[in-house]
Design a protein around this motif. Structure first.
Motif, short mmCIF file in Angstrom:
data_model
loop_
_atom_site.label_atom_id
_atom_site.label_comp_id
_atom_site.label_asym_id
_atom_site.label_seq_id
_atom_site.Cartn_x
_atom_site.Cartn_y
_atom_site.Cartn_z
N ARG A 117 4.71 13.93 18.68
CA ARG A 117 3.57 13.00 18.79
C ARG A 117 2.67 13.10 17.55
NH1 ARG A 117 6.26 10.79 22.27
NH2 ARG A 117 5.86 10.90 24.46
N ALA A 118 2.42 14.29 17.08
CA ALA A 118 1.59 14.46 15.88
C ALA A 118 2.29 13.84 14.67
CB ALA A 118 1.30 15.94 15.64
N TYR A 119 3.60 14.01 14.60
CA TYR A 119 4.36 13.43 13.49
C TYR A 119 4.25 11.90 13.52
CZ TYR A 119 8.13 13.06 10.06
OH TYR A 119 8.85 12.80 8.94
N GLU A 120 4.43 11.32 14.71
CA GLU A 120 4.33 9.86 14.85
C GLU A 120 2.93 9.35 14.48
OE1 GLU A 120 7.54 9.49 18.52
OE2 GLU A 120 5.42 9.14 18.91
N ALA A 121 1.90 10.08 14.88
CA ALA A 121 0.52 9.67 14.57
C ALA A 121 0.29 9.68 13.06
CB ALA A 121 -0.48 10.59 15.27
N ASN A 122 0.79 10.72 12.39
CA ASN A 122 0.63 10.79 10.93
C ASN A 122 1.44 9.72 10.23
OD1 ASN A 122 -1.18 13.03 10.08
ND2 ASN A 122 0.12 14.12 11.51
N LEU A 123 2.60 9.39 10.78
CA LEU A 123 3.40 8.32 10.21
C LEU A 123 2.68 6.97 10.35
CD1 LEU A 123 6.09 8.28 8.79
CD2 LEU A 123 7.19 7.77 10.95
N ALA A 124 2.01 6.76 11.48
CA ALA A 124 1.23 5.53 11.67
C ALA A 124 0.09 5.45 10.67
CB ALA A 124 0.70 5.46 13.10
N VAL A 125 -0.53 6.58 10.37
CA VAL A 125 -1.61 6.62 9.37
C VAL A 125 -1.06 6.21 8.00
CG1 VAL A 125 -3.17 8.15 8.10
CG2 VAL A 125 -3.04 8.29 10.59
N ALA A 126 0.10 6.72 7.66
CA ALA A 126 0.71 6.39 6.36
C ALA A 126 1.04 4.89 6.30
CB ALA A 126 1.96 7.23 6.14
N LYS A 127 1.56 4.34 7.38
CA LYS A 127 1.88 2.91 7.40
C LYS A 127 0.63 2.06 7.27
CE LYS A 127 6.16 3.22 10.01
NZ LYS A 127 6.83 2.95 11.31
N ASN A 128 -0.43 2.45 7.98
CA ASN A 128 -1.69 1.70 7.89
C ASN A 128 -2.29 1.81 6.50
OD1 ASN A 128 -1.61 0.71 10.49
ND2 ASN A 128 -2.73 2.45 11.35
N ALA A 129 -2.22 2.97 5.88
CA ALA A 129 -2.75 3.13 4.52
C ALA A 129 -1.97 2.24 3.55
CB ALA A 129 -2.66 4.60 4.09
N HIS A 130 -0.66 2.17 3.73
CA HIS A 130 0.16 1.30 2.89
C HIS A 130 -0.23 -0.16 3.09
CE1 HIS A 130 3.78 -1.15 2.08
NE2 HIS A 130 3.83 -0.40 0.99
N SER A 131 -0.40 -0.56 4.34
CA SER A 131 -0.78 -1.94 4.64
C SER A 131 -2.14 -2.29 4.04
CB SER A 131 -0.80 -2.13 6.16
OG SER A 131 -1.27 -3.41 6.49
N MET A 132 -3.09 -1.37 4.16
CA MET A 132 -4.42 -1.63 3.60
C MET A 132 -4.36 -1.71 2.07
SD MET A 132 -6.76 0.63 6.27
CE MET A 132 -7.61 1.40 4.99
N ALA A 133 -3.55 -0.86 1.45
CA ALA A 133 -3.42 -0.90 -0.01
C ALA A 133 -2.80 -2.22 -0.45
CB ALA A 133 -2.60 0.28 -0.49
N MET A 134 -1.82 -2.70 0.28
CA MET A 134 -1.19 -3.98 -0.07
C MET A 134 -2.18 -5.13 0.08
SD MET A 134 1.62 -3.01 -1.17
CE MET A 134 2.37 -4.57 -1.49
N GLN A 135 -3.04 -5.08 1.11
CA GLN A 135 -4.07 -6.11 1.27
C GLN A 135 -5.08 -6.06 0.13
OE1 GLN A 135 -5.68 -5.72 5.19
NE2 GLN A 135 -3.90 -6.66 6.17
N ASP A 136 -5.43 -4.84 -0.29
CA ASP A 136 -6.35 -4.69 -1.44
C ASP A 136 -5.76 -5.33 -2.69
OD1 ASP A 136 -8.13 -3.36 0.15
OD2 ASP A 136 -7.64 -1.36 -0.64
N LEU A 137 -4.48 -5.11 -2.91
CA LEU A 137 -3.83 -5.67 -4.09
C LEU A 137 -3.71 -7.19 -4.02
CD1 LEU A 137 -1.02 -3.02 -4.64
CD2 LEU A 137 -3.08 -3.36 -6.02
N SER A 138 -3.59 -7.72 -2.81
CA SER A 138 -3.43 -9.17 -2.68
C SER A 138 -4.75 -9.92 -2.85
CB SER A 138 -2.80 -9.51 -1.33
OG SER A 138 -3.71 -9.25 -0.29
N ILE A 139 -5.87 -9.24 -2.80
CA ILE A 139 -7.17 -9.91 -2.95
C ILE A 139 -7.27 -10.60 -4.31
CG2 ILE A 139 -9.65 -9.47 -3.24
CD1 ILE A 139 -9.43 -7.39 -1.03
N GLY A 140 -6.83 -9.94 -5.33
CA GLY A 140 -6.94 -10.51 -6.68
C GLY A 140 -5.88 -11.55 -6.98
N LYS A 141 -4.81 -11.62 -6.23
CA LYS A 141 -3.72 -12.54 -6.52
C LYS A 141 -4.02 -13.97 -6.07
CE LYS A 141 0.18 -9.38 -6.23
NZ LYS A 141 1.41 -9.07 -5.48
#
Length: 143
Positions: A117-141
């Protein structure tokens, strides 16, 4: 340079720590019936202890500190082995008693589920961080 994935180091450390914990639990379950190890004694359960670690990116800025986790110790359980009556076992003593590892499979499964469960929670954090970073990059495009 802007760090878009600032928390990914902490998440990666937590994923690695939980992976090691799952490896140790798997080893305990695999050796539940090991009556004689390399030292001639029954297998003894191992247990992982975590420690929090504080990383500071900029020594002048205390707000830049990120907390992480690491393996503090992998200790051996000191509980005595279980004595089981099994006179036909090759390791039985004169009374027919065999020293078995003091490992509870249900206890190990609880540790495995908690670690999973802890592994899955940390994996979800990594996926959300990736998603947020991609949204940040798309702001300027878009313009």
């Amino acid at each position: 340079m802007i760090n878009l994935l600032s928390g990914i180091d902490s998440t990666a450390a937590a994923l690695n720590a939980e992976r090691i914990r799952m490896d140790v639990v798997s080893e305990n379950i695999a050796n539940v019936n090991t009556t004689k190890g390399l030292d001639g004694k029954p297998y003894q359960r191992h247990q992982v202890s975590f420690a929090a670690m504080l990383k500071q990116a900029n020594p002048d800025d205390p707000a830049s500190a990120a907390q992480s986790v690491q393996i503090a110790t992998i200790s051996t359980d000191k509980r005595p082995p279980l004595l089981v009556y099994n006179p036909g076992h090759p390791e039985a003593d004169a009374r027919g008693m065999v020293a078995m590892p003091n490992i509870s499979v249900p206890e190990e499964m609880v540790d495995m589920i908690a670690s999973s469960r802890a592994y899955e929670a940390n994996l979800a954090v990594a996926k959300n961080a990736h998603s947020m970073a991609m949204q940040d990059l798309s702001i300027g495009k878009g313009q």
